[in-house]
Design a protein around this motif. Structure first.
Motif: not given
Length: 138
Positions: A83-84, A86-91
């Motif tokens: 999740l971390y 994925l979150w960093m990729c999206l941001v």
């Protein structure tokens, strides 16, 4: 993980110092008018070049490695780690889309280039603070 933390903190500190030493634009860069001179690229070509430039950038890898060492421990469950990531990729993707849309306007690009040294200096202070926190708090 400790070595990665120290290496990442050292690199982030180095980047912060480089940003703090940023000088105002000479004016040549600020005269960009968005004219069609230069290399013409399709949107797909521009995307691929931008993506590959960032994906193969060792600075980005070290930066995210340093950030991960503050969030992830050996006890962090794998789904949370994913999740971390994925979150960093999206941001990161959202940021680059925002920047590319904003800076594709000549007037915005010119104003940004004239003031960019102040943005870099502020970023330098933030990066140095982050590096020190990484070393002394994490």
């Amino acid at each position: 993980m400790t070595a990665a933390k120290w290496l990442g903190a050292a690199y982030i500190f180095y980047l912060g110092i480089k940003f703090l030493r940023s000088k105002p634009s000479t004016g040549a860069e600020a005269t960009l008018d968005g004219s069609s001179e230069g290399v013409r690229q399709t949107p797909r070509e521009a995307f691929v070049i931008g993506f590959m430039t960032n994906a193969t950038n060792p600075k980005a890898t070290l930066f995210f490695l340093a950030v991960f060492t503050t969030l992830v421990s050996a006890k962090t469950p794998l789904p949370v780690q994913m999740l971390y990531g994925l979150w960093m990729c999206l941001v990161n993707a959202a940021w680059f889309v925002l920047v590319s849309v904003a800076l594709s306007t000549a007037a915005v690009r010119q104003r940004f280039l004239r003031a960019s040294h102040w943005f870099e200096r502020v970023m330098g202070v933030l990066l140095i603070g982050f590096a020190l926190r990484l070393v002394f708090v994490a």
